[in-house]
Design a protein around this motif. Sequence first.
Motif, PDB file in Angstrom:
ATOM      1  N   ARG A 191     -44.340 -41.485 -43.260  1.00 49.67           N
ATOM      2  CA  ARG A 191     -44.792 -40.848 -42.028  1.00 49.67           C
ATOM      3  C   ARG A 191     -44.602 -41.722 -40.800  1.00 49.67           C
ATOM      4  N   ASP A 192     -44.478 -43.046 -40.967  1.00 51.81           N
ATOM      5  CA  ASP A 192     -44.251 -43.902 -39.811  1.00 51.81           C
ATOM      6  C   ASP A 192     -42.780 -43.954 -39.402  1.00 51.81           C
ATOM      7  N   GLN A 193     -41.903 -43.353 -40.189  1.00 53.22           N
ATOM      8  CA  GLN A 193     -40.471 -43.321 -39.882  1.00 53.22           C
ATOM      9  C   GLN A 193     -40.051 -42.033 -39.172  1.00 53.22           C
ATOM     10  N   PHE A 194     -40.915 -40.996 -39.215  1.00 56.85           N
ATOM     11  CA  PHE A 194     -40.576 -39.706 -38.638  1.00 56.85           C
ATOM     12  C   PHE A 194     -41.666 -39.256 -37.666  1.00 56.85           C
ATOM     13  N   VAL A 195     -41.321 -38.329 -36.824  1.00 55.03           N
ATOM     14  CA  VAL A 195     -42.239 -37.830 -35.812  1.00 55.03           C
ATOM     15  C   VAL A 195     -42.780 -36.468 -36.229  1.00 55.03           C
ATOM     16  N   SER A 196     -44.084 -36.330 -36.148  1.00 54.96           N
ATOM     17  CA  SER A 196     -44.697 -35.022 -36.365  1.00 54.96           C
ATOM     18  C   SER A 196     -44.674 -34.272 -35.037  1.00 54.96           C
ATOM     19  N   ARG A 197     -44.458 -32.991 -35.103  1.00 53.51           N
ATOM     20  CA  ARG A 197     -44.409 -32.175 -33.885  1.00 53.51           C
ATOM     21  C   ARG A 197     -45.790 -31.697 -33.469  1.00 53.51           C
ATOM     22  N   VAL A 198     -46.771 -32.013 -34.261  1.00 55.71           N
ATOM     23  CA  VAL A 198     -48.181 -31.825 -33.905  1.00 55.71           C
ATOM     24  C   VAL A 198     -48.846 -33.185 -34.051  1.00 55.71           C
ATOM     25  N   GLN A 199     -49.815 -33.462 -33.215  1.00 55.98           N
ATOM     26  CA  GLN A 199     -50.504 -34.738 -33.301  1.00 55.98           C
ATOM     27  C   GLN A 199     -52.005 -34.501 -33.303  1.00 55.98           C
ATOM     28  N   VAL A 200     -52.700 -35.292 -34.115  1.00 57.05           N
ATOM     29  CA  VAL A 200     -54.151 -35.237 -34.141  1.00 57.05           C
ATOM     30  C   VAL A 200     -54.672 -36.316 -33.206  1.00 57.05           C
ATOM     31  N   ILE A 201     -55.527 -35.920 -32.299  1.00 59.66           N
ATOM     32  CA  ILE A 201     -56.174 -36.840 -31.370  1.00 59.66           C
ATOM     33  C   ILE A 201     -57.620 -36.968 -31.822  1.00 59.66           C
ATOM     34  N   LYS A 202     -58.077 -38.210 -31.973  1.00 58.53           N
ATOM     35  CA  LYS A 202     -59.450 -38.438 -32.420  1.00 58.53           C
ATOM     36  C   LYS A 202     -60.163 -39.356 -31.435  1.00 58.53           C
ATOM     37  N   SER A 203     -61.434 -39.091 -31.243  1.00 58.82           N
ATOM     38  CA  SER A 203     -62.315 -40.001 -30.522  1.00 58.82           C
ATOM     39  C   SER A 203     -63.653 -39.971 -31.249  1.00 58.82           C
ATOM     40  N   ASP A 204     -64.607 -40.681 -30.736  1.00 61.22           N
ATOM     41  CA  ASP A 204     -65.933 -40.661 -31.358  1.00 61.22           C
ATOM     42  C   ASP A 204     -66.576 -39.287 -31.243  1.00 61.22           C
ATOM     43  N   ASP A 205     -66.203 -38.536 -30.202  1.00 60.92           N
ATOM     44  CA  ASP A 205     -66.856 -37.262 -29.915  1.00 60.92           C
ATOM     45  C   ASP A 205     -66.116 -36.026 -30.422  1.00 60.92           C
ATOM     46  N   PHE A 206     -64.810 -36.123 -30.649  1.00 61.53           N
ATOM     47  CA  PHE A 206     -64.071 -34.924 -31.064  1.00 61.53           C
ATOM     48  C   PHE A 206     -62.808 -35.288 -31.820  1.00 61.53           C
ATOM     49  N   LYS A 207     -62.246 -34.260 -32.475  1.00 64.28           N
ATOM     50  CA  LYS A 207     -60.957 -34.328 -33.154  1.00 64.28           C
ATOM     51  C   LYS A 207     -60.243 -33.027 -32.829  1.00 64.28           C
ATOM     52  N   ILE A 208     -58.963 -33.114 -32.512  1.00 64.63           N
ATOM     53  CA  ILE A 208     -58.205 -31.897 -32.224  1.00 64.63           C
ATOM     54  C   ILE A 208     -56.727 -32.133 -32.490  1.00 64.63           C
ATOM     55  N   THR A 209     -56.047 -31.084 -32.863  1.00 62.31           N
ATOM     56  CA  THR A 209     -54.605 -31.113 -33.044  1.00 62.31           C
ATOM     57  C   THR A 209     -53.968 -30.587 -31.769  1.00 62.31           C
TER      58      THR A 209
END
Length: 182
Positions: A40-58
């Motif tokens: 997974r570190d060699q290829f790019v996902s076209r969706v990304q998960v963003i995480k913080s202490d308060d939320f998670k979202i794609t």
Amino acid sequence: MGLHEHMIVSADNCKGCRRCEVACIAAHHGMTMKEAMKCRDQFVSRVQVIKSDDFKITVRCHQCQNAPCCQVCPTGALKQMENGEIVMHNELCVACGMCVASCPYGVMQMDGYGKPDVDGAVRRQVAVRCDMCKEWRAANGKDITACMEACMAGALCMVRPDGSVVRAPQPAKPAKAAKAAE
């Protein structure tokens, strides 16, 4: 512009597991989930998960009306159709990065295009964004995207051009173990 197929993300349901990212890599690079996880570190996902202490979202392509990525593309590799759908023509992409810089959601990225060379190096870079897994769905007879299929939390759904909403079938919950006889 008419309605076109697009994704909706339920931030309240997202667990931040990143299975959607792995499924995206697998679908766009012809791999199994296990293979995609390993590289997974060699290829790019076209969706990304963003995480913080308060939320998670794609985050994924929003298929913007009057899409800035299409407006700045100097070669016409990115085109917005009359119905609003954004179509990528990889063969025309010169990897200038203007679309990446212009995306208001930060979801355009550069990824390898074409089959790897003998030494495993990818032939050339092109701009990528969520394409609703159109080729993967057609090749595999699927009605839903790879990320929807992989999301165990049901955080992703698809809106079809007719306005209907498609959700991925959720796996059945395991039956609770019966109490041992006393």
